[in-house]
Design an enzyme around this catalytic site. Structure first.
Site, PDB file in Angstrom:
ATOM      1  N   VAL A  75       0.930  -1.142  -0.053  1.00  0.00           N
ATOM      2  CA  VAL A  75       0.081  -0.002   0.036  1.00  0.00           C
ATOM      3  C   VAL A  75       1.055   1.422   0.195  1.00  0.00           C
ATOM      4  O   VAL A  75       0.356   2.345   0.050  1.00  0.00           O
ATOM      5  CB  VAL A  75      -1.003   0.075   1.341  1.00  0.00           C
ATOM      6  CG1 VAL A  75      -2.027  -1.095   1.133  1.00  0.00           C
ATOM      7  CG2 VAL A  75      -0.241   0.016   2.407  1.00  0.00           C
ATOM      8  N   ASP A  83      13.761  -2.585   2.513  1.00  0.00           N
ATOM      9  CA  ASP A  83      12.974  -1.360   2.702  1.00  0.00           C
ATOM     10  C   ASP A  83      13.688  -0.386   3.362  1.00  0.00           C
ATOM     11  O   ASP A  83      13.730   0.956   2.775  1.00  0.00           O
ATOM     12  CB  ASP A  83      11.706  -1.482   3.714  1.00  0.00           C
ATOM     13  CG  ASP A  83      10.558  -2.293   3.342  1.00  0.00           C
ATOM     14  OD1 ASP A  83      10.702  -2.649   1.762  1.00  0.00           O
ATOM     15  OD2 ASP A  83       9.635  -2.904   3.715  1.00  0.00           O
ATOM     16  N   LYS A 110      13.030  -0.909  10.981  1.00  0.00           N
ATOM     17  CA  LYS A 110      12.513  -1.894  10.304  1.00  0.00           C
ATOM     18  C   LYS A 110      12.500  -3.334  11.244  1.00  0.00           C
ATOM     19  O   LYS A 110      13.547  -3.889  11.078  1.00  0.00           O
ATOM     20  CB  LYS A 110      13.084  -2.183   8.992  1.00  0.00           C
ATOM     21  CG  LYS A 110      12.063  -3.280   8.304  1.00  0.00           C
ATOM     22  CD  LYS A 110      10.674  -2.777   7.836  1.00  0.00           C
ATOM     23  CE  LYS A 110      10.079  -3.769   6.840  1.00  0.00           C
ATOM     24  NZ  LYS A 110       8.928  -3.223   6.177  1.00  0.00           N
ATOM     25  N   ALA A 142       5.584  -4.499   8.931  1.00  0.00           N
ATOM     26  CA  ALA A 142       5.351  -5.481   8.073  1.00  0.00           C
ATOM     27  C   ALA A 142       4.110  -5.922   7.950  1.00  0.00           C
ATOM     28  O   ALA A 142       3.416  -6.352   8.426  1.00  0.00           O
ATOM     29  CB  ALA A 142       6.645  -6.587   8.436  1.00  0.00           C
TER      30      ALA A 142
END
Length: 231
Positions: free
Chosen positions: A14, A51, A38, A112
């Site tokens: 998204v 990421d 992360k 995540a």
């Protein structure tokens, strides 16, 4: 004390990473020291960019840290089990955030997938991290059909746990929005009771840092340090 913000999606794909990078870019431009954590990266092999590497490219100067990496594109707890490696507990994430907080004005924690995805075998996840810190949770949502239900469920889960949220950001606003996307600009706040506080354009993650800074400033609203407003 540093500011903390957890970034979750209503699901995968998204635009959560690009939104996190935009938040980091705006804070860096204002002179703040920024870190992005992360807790668990899945679906990426050792040595491949993840990421945090994308965030570091889009927002040069940000400190990035990844606690665990699993090759299978699955929920972190499942991916860890399949890889035969250790999971990441919410407590370990909280400890890492507090360490980064000692040297940064803003620490962003990117989840995540969605809010309730499991990090460990005990069912701990991003919602537990937000509760233990405590920290507000920004929700990143899709633009089109189906997003009202997914976003409302995420916001409802936050409220059920007593967690605060600055609002919802559409992670990838299409160049040519369809009827559902256009209606969702008005319907998302009505369906969720949460403010719409930004919409980043589709393809923003492919830009260079300078162009991305401009997109971040015009794609995030004043509550997040930008200039975006609902069309």
């Amino acid at each position: 004390m540093s500011r903390l913000l957890v970034v979750t999606g209503t699901g995968t794909g998204v635009g959560k990473t690009v939104v996190t990078a935009a938040l980091a870019a705006l804070a860096l431009a204002s002179g703040e020291r920024v870190a992005v954590l992360k807790p668990a990266q899945t679906g990426v092999a050792p040595g491949e960019p993840g990421d945090v590497d994308e965030i570091a490219r889009l927002a040069p100067g940000v400190t990035v840290q990844e606690l665990a990496r699993y090759p299978d594109p699955l929920a972190p707890a499942t991916a860890a089990r399949r890889a035969g490696t250790a999971t990441v507990s919410p407590a370990a994430v909280v400890d890492a955030v507090r360490e980064l907080s000692a040297t940064h004005e803003l620490v962003l924690i990117e989840g995540a997938g969605g809010l309730l995805v499991h990090f460990d075998e005990g069912g701990g996840g991003l919602a537990d991290v937000a509760a233990q810190l405590p920290a507000p949770v920004l929700v990143v949502a899709a633009a089109g059909l189906g997003t009202l239900n997914h976003t409302a469920l995420t916001v409802e889960a936050l409220r059920a746990r007593g967690l605060r949220s600055p609002g919802v950001v559409i992670g990838s606003w299409p160049d040519t929005p369809d009827l559902a996307a256009r209606c969702n600009l008005e319907d998302l706040p009505a369906a969720t009771g949460a403010r719409l506080v930004g919409a980043l354009p589709e393809g923003a993650g492919g830009l260079g840092p300078e162009a991305f800074d401009d997109v971040a400033r015009h794609g995030l609203g004043p509550a997040l340090g930008g200039r975006w407003h609902t069309p």
